[in-house]
Design an enzyme around this catalytic site. Sequence first.
Site, short mmCIF file in Angstrom:
data_model
loop_
_atom_site.label_atom_id
_atom_site.label_comp_id
_atom_site.label_asym_id
_atom_site.label_seq_id
_atom_site.Cartn_x
_atom_site.Cartn_y
_atom_site.Cartn_z
N ASP A 1 -2.80 -41.40 117.17
CA ASP A 1 -3.17 -40.65 115.97
C ASP A 1 -4.57 -41.10 115.58
O ASP A 1 -5.00 -42.22 115.89
CB ASP A 1 -2.16 -40.86 114.84
CG ASP A 1 -2.28 -39.76 113.78
OD1 ASP A 1 -3.27 -38.99 113.84
OD2 ASP A 1 -1.40 -39.66 112.90
C1 BGC Z 1 -2.81 -36.83 111.43
C2 BGC Z 1 -2.40 -36.11 112.68
C3 BGC Z 1 -3.48 -35.16 113.09
C4 BGC Z 1 -4.76 -35.91 113.27
C5 BGC Z 1 -5.93 -35.07 113.71
C6 BGC Z 1 -4.18 -37.44 111.53
O1 BGC Z 1 -4.62 -37.90 110.31
O2 BGC Z 1 -1.86 -37.82 111.11
O3 BGC Z 1 -1.18 -35.44 112.49
O4 BGC Z 1 -3.10 -34.46 114.25
O5 BGC Z 1 -5.11 -36.53 112.04
O6 BGC Z 1 -6.36 -34.25 112.69
#
Ligand code: BGC
Length: 738
Positions: free
Chosen positions: A265
């Site tokens: 993530d």
């Molecule tokens: C989120 C993810 C997301 C990623 C990219 C993160 O802050 O937890 O779910 O896909 O950002 O935007």
Amino acid sequence: MRISIAIAALMLLGSVRMQAQTKTPVYLDETKPIRERVEDALSRMTTQEKIAMIHAQSKFSSAGVPRLGIPDIWMTDGPHGIRPDVLWDEWKQAGFTNDSCIAFPALTALAATWNKDLALLYGTSIGEEARYRNKTVLLGPGVNIYRTPLNGRNFEYMGEDPFLTSKMVVPYIKGVQSNGVATCVKHFALNNQETDRHKVNVNVDDRALYEIYLPAFKAAVQEGGTLAIMGSYNKYKGQHCCHNQYLLNDILRGEWGFEGVVVADWGGVHDTRQAITNGLDMEFGTWTDGLSWGTSNAYDNYYLARPYLDLINKGEAGTKELDEKVRRILRLSFLTNMNTKRPFGSFGTPEHALAGRRIAEEGIVLLQNNNNVLPIDLSKTKKIAVIGENAIKMMTVGGGSSSLKAKYEISPLEGLKKRIGTQAEIVYARGYVGDTSNNYNGVASGQDLSEKRSAEVLLAEALKVAKDADVVIFFGGLNKSDFQDSEGNDRKSLGLPYNQDKVVSELAKVNKKLVFVNISGNAVAMPWVKEVPSIVQGWFLGTEAGTALAEVLVGDVNPSGKLTFTFPVKLEDNGAHSTGEFPGNGEVTYKEGIFVGYRWAEKQKIKPLFSFGHGLSYTTFEYGAVTADKKTMSSSDKITFNVTIKNKGTRDGSETVQLYITDVKSSLPRPVKELKGFEKVFLKAGEQKTVSITVDKSALSFFDDKKHAWVAEPGDFEALIGASSSDIRSKVKFALAD
Ligand code: BGC
């Protein structure tokens, strides 16, 4: 003479070149097995090229191998539509004019359809959108379990039940991946709160881990074949989940045999050595050079970039793990952006809008309908009062990474106006002011929601409008702003925000024909439940939200959604809150164990406000008595339960028949009952059908933490057939033989 030798040499060189050009290298030869192609590509790559591949080069992309014609990988959020493009190294909008997508209903709404065909339609449609936008990986779907109604991201997930979530996630994945776009199922694992999400350490017993929190991920891997998984921010056993020995190496790869790519993530990586060895393949979103915070274009300083290369160059790390990571990424590429047979996709089409609308129509849940206030009978209705900010507020913008730039969005008020036209007068009053923000990461809804009038004035106006209306529809609930249904923080209470309880209670006093439509991805408290005859769960429904809501409210569509999570009367009725284990203080211990959602309510004998699986219709369904095709099954056998369902009313409608299993006696504590099958059936008015649900011993099993294995203990069981978890219509006993 000299000249002719030179010409001959050139000709020879030319023919060698031509030969080289005509012979397709193994890694580009799509007739060859993927493994062979992967090894061939890997053997041609330098260490630097390999390192470049395993970490981001921009906010949403990672490098391919330009020299070899291996393309960059482009990721997109996910999971409700294709997120608009941002700048290379900034969260600011790129400002493209070709990235306005169809916003599909939130995954909570999809799950509430209990319709696997619609999950496939959703996946196929969003996959087509991703493909058209040339995205390699869709960052979704999300399958974290609904542990508490305060979790700000519940709207991105599929509810509290591992069985339902598992069944709905598989077709979504298959639909997306049929487009040559990978899904990246998130967030693995135990990401059940936003508070302290980067540092909270989750303590959970193995039974709860395996029975509640992991099954949907396992199904995504083993049945859905997802090509990627996203690690979560939080910690488990003291290690961040993006590089977690237990979750990624032992379980995901070891026990489940996952061959795909683990993506961190954004900003979820914290340690180079762990990132090398503990199962991670790709690092994204790290916003630091390791020395100072917030360095621009810091990609070379990512944990899996130069620091890794330095370790290799110094001989302090080998290249075995690096090769493994690159192998997995190459495999993903061969199956997606290097698959020349994949379709081309389509974007922002009427077909996709229609798909979203169908999902929205089936996801809407009729929670209560006393005195048949719904559907609105237009032949007897002259004036409709529409009250509430959520009747007009755009909900596709906001909420964090799932925020979208929708091609268009039909609000509930617009949907009603369009549907009703001149058949009745519609008057609107705002009633309360919630959140007037209208911008996320530079995508502005374009709405001006500023309001200067006081709460008293707004309430008085709403009451005036409502008083002489034939029916009053209040659109309230939550929104996508911070501390509501939004990423990054959790809700502060179960109650409705912005003075809504007061407005609803006052409206109920002036007009008995009141409908409350809850626009949210979460349960809310309803202290006025006895005063309000009709209650609808309206979710976040995307582009065609208003159309679908209007269709249900006037009865063009007979509602058939069912809740995917329990609405508790009060917060303490939920296991996480009753045990005081939310949000923890750096450590959170899931003391409720396997007793999540309805499993907790039933164990404690707590009557929920609305139960898991609950959802009414404008018609009524009569259930026959369930029968089993055998009295005793062996552990290699299957057993089928049959039940007749009759539509007793005058309207066509669909019903989701639910099968729960009770283990009458077991060596370990078990829930009173657990969902182990469901079937949605459409019945014309007066029609009757037999629904059959077949299960094997997996439906009887629990995870024995001592044996570290799934166990089905011989003995007596009961199969319960119901219209919800608290509305069981009949049961039948059966046994599992030794
Ligand atoms: C989120 C993810 C997301 C990623 C990219 C993160 O802050 O937890 O779910 O896909 O950002 O935007």
